[in-house]
Design a protein around this motif. Structure first.
Motif, short mmCIF file in Angstrom:
data_model
loop_
_atom_site.label_atom_id
_atom_site.label_comp_id
_atom_site.label_asym_id
_atom_site.label_seq_id
_atom_site.Cartn_x
_atom_site.Cartn_y
_atom_site.Cartn_z
N THR A 144 6.88 0.61 1.87
CA THR A 144 6.03 1.63 1.23
C THR A 144 6.02 2.92 2.05
O THR A 144 6.06 4.01 1.50
CB THR A 144 4.61 1.07 1.04
N THR A 176 1.13 -4.19 -0.37
CA THR A 176 1.59 -3.87 -1.72
C THR A 176 1.54 -5.14 -2.56
O THR A 176 2.08 -6.17 -2.16
CB THR A 176 3.02 -3.31 -1.67
N ASP A 236 9.18 0.32 -5.35
CA ASP A 236 8.54 -0.34 -4.21
C ASP A 236 8.11 -1.72 -4.68
O ASP A 236 7.59 -1.85 -5.79
CB ASP A 236 7.33 0.51 -3.78
MG MG Z 1 4.24 -2.03 0.79
#
Ligand code: MG
Ligand code: GTP
Ligand code: ZN
Length: 336
Positions: A216, A245, A262
């Protein structure tokens, strides 16, 4: 809306013999010919965020899709309210054919495979040089998934401020797989983003790797400021990331034709769906050495030509070890 079970005029039309053959007079137009095309940006508990032209449209799957699931990167056909206004919900009536599919299973013996990303051109396999420690076995597995799914691999080694890339480059530097090494300093001065960006033009690139490797952080350095996502810390004791995430998200690249995706960190990359004979593709340094192998060689038997190949210095013994380990443990989980 048409109700089932009730006898309607439409039913009469269908059951009436048709002079021009048996083609029903209704539904001559292809189904949902008026549907709009969109791209799935993210999925959250059955709600899909889609890009339709320049609007962000929330949608859900139409019942007619059955069990087929749309994933990030999918090109889909949508009907209903496509205004993108608050509290509107469109319906996804079709998932277009995919050009590539990144699949993974939780474990190697897990029959349930999930599609991580559809239609990505490239797989950026992100590994930290330290914190957390590099795990070549995970890299190898991601390479297998990339070759199997039709994605070009790109190796990204992060945190070179914490440890040098030498050992990993010994293993992966000569494989004809592009790689980029980045550091904290280069993240701050923009050098990291510039060098990664060179590999992204015109492509959809999915970023995968362990939690905490800096996926990220890197994606944030690539996209425009207002699109940045939250990044996490790596636990100083365990060296593990915290799974900051939690969902895959596609983001457009500014000033260039391309997307980055991502994804949440993974502990393992199960390959239950991959035929063992295809695993060798992810080992291009060993593949030509298999020419002398007996037919249907498991590459882990006395006549396997790879031992000689390595003994003659054509490839690193560590790579053969990796291949054999992957083939052997494909039957069970490789935890971290
Ligand atoms: Mg991440
Ligand atoms: N020293 C150093 N730290 C970095 C670098 N890149 C990222 N980090 C740090 O690593 C930690 C984890 O970064 P994230 O970007 O959240 O990692 P991630 O791979 O997205 O993790 P998940 O979302 O959990 O999968 C953060 O504290 C970052 O600041 C780097 O090049 N050098
Ligand atoms: Zn062999």
């Amino acid at each position: 809306m048409r109700r089932y079970g009730k006898h309607t005029d439409e039913d009469d039309i269908r059951s009436r013999p048709n002079r021009k053959g048996n083609r029903p007079r209704t539904h001559i137009r292809p189904k949902h010919a008026d549907a709009a095309e969109g791209m799935v940006l993210t999925v959250d508990r059955g709600r899909l965020t889609c890009l339709v032209e320049d609007r962000v449209v929330m949608a859900m799957k139409a019942r007619e899709l059955g069990r087929k699931a749309a994933v990030v990167g999918d090109q889909v056909a949508l009907v209903g309210d496509l205004s993108g206004k608050k509290d509107t919900l469109a319906r996804i009536v079709r998932i277009e054919e995919r050009t590539s599919v990144l699949r993974r299973t939780a474990d190697d013996d897990d029959p349930f495979e999930r599609v991580v990303v559809a239609n990505a051109d490239q797989l950026a396999i992100v590994t930290a040089l330290a914190d957390p420690e590099p795990r070549p076995r995970l890299i190898d597995r991601c390479l297998v998934a990339a070759f199997d799914g039709g994605l070009e691999p790109l190796l990204v080694m992060t945190k070179s401020d914490l440890a040098p890339p030498d050992k990993l480059l010994e293993l992966y530097g000569d494989l004809d797989i592009p790689y980029v090494v980045t550091s904290r300093e280069e993240l701050e001065n923009g050098g990291a983003a510039d060098r990664v960006r060179e590999q992204l033009d015109g492509k959809v690139t999915a970023f995968v790797g362990h939690s905490g490797v800096g996926k990220t952080t890197l994606v944030n350095a690539l996209v425009s400021v207002e699109r940045r996502r939250l990044t996490g810390h790596v636990n100083a004791v365990t060296g593990r990331g915290r799974h900051t995430t939690t969902s895959a998200l596609a983001l457009p690249l500014p000033d260039m034709d391309g997307w980055v995706v991502d994804t949440p960190g993974v502990r393992s990359f199960g390959l239950a769906h991959v035929d063992p004979s295809r695993v060798i593709q992810a080992f291009p340094d060993l593949e030509s050495g298999t020419e002398g192998c007996p037919r249907a060689c498991s590459h882990d038997e006395p006549d396997c030509a790879l031992d000689e190949w390595v003994a003659e210095g054509h490839a690193d013994p560590a790579r053969l070890y990796s291949l054999r380990r992957l083939l052997a443990t494909r039957e069970r989980t490789e935890g971290d």
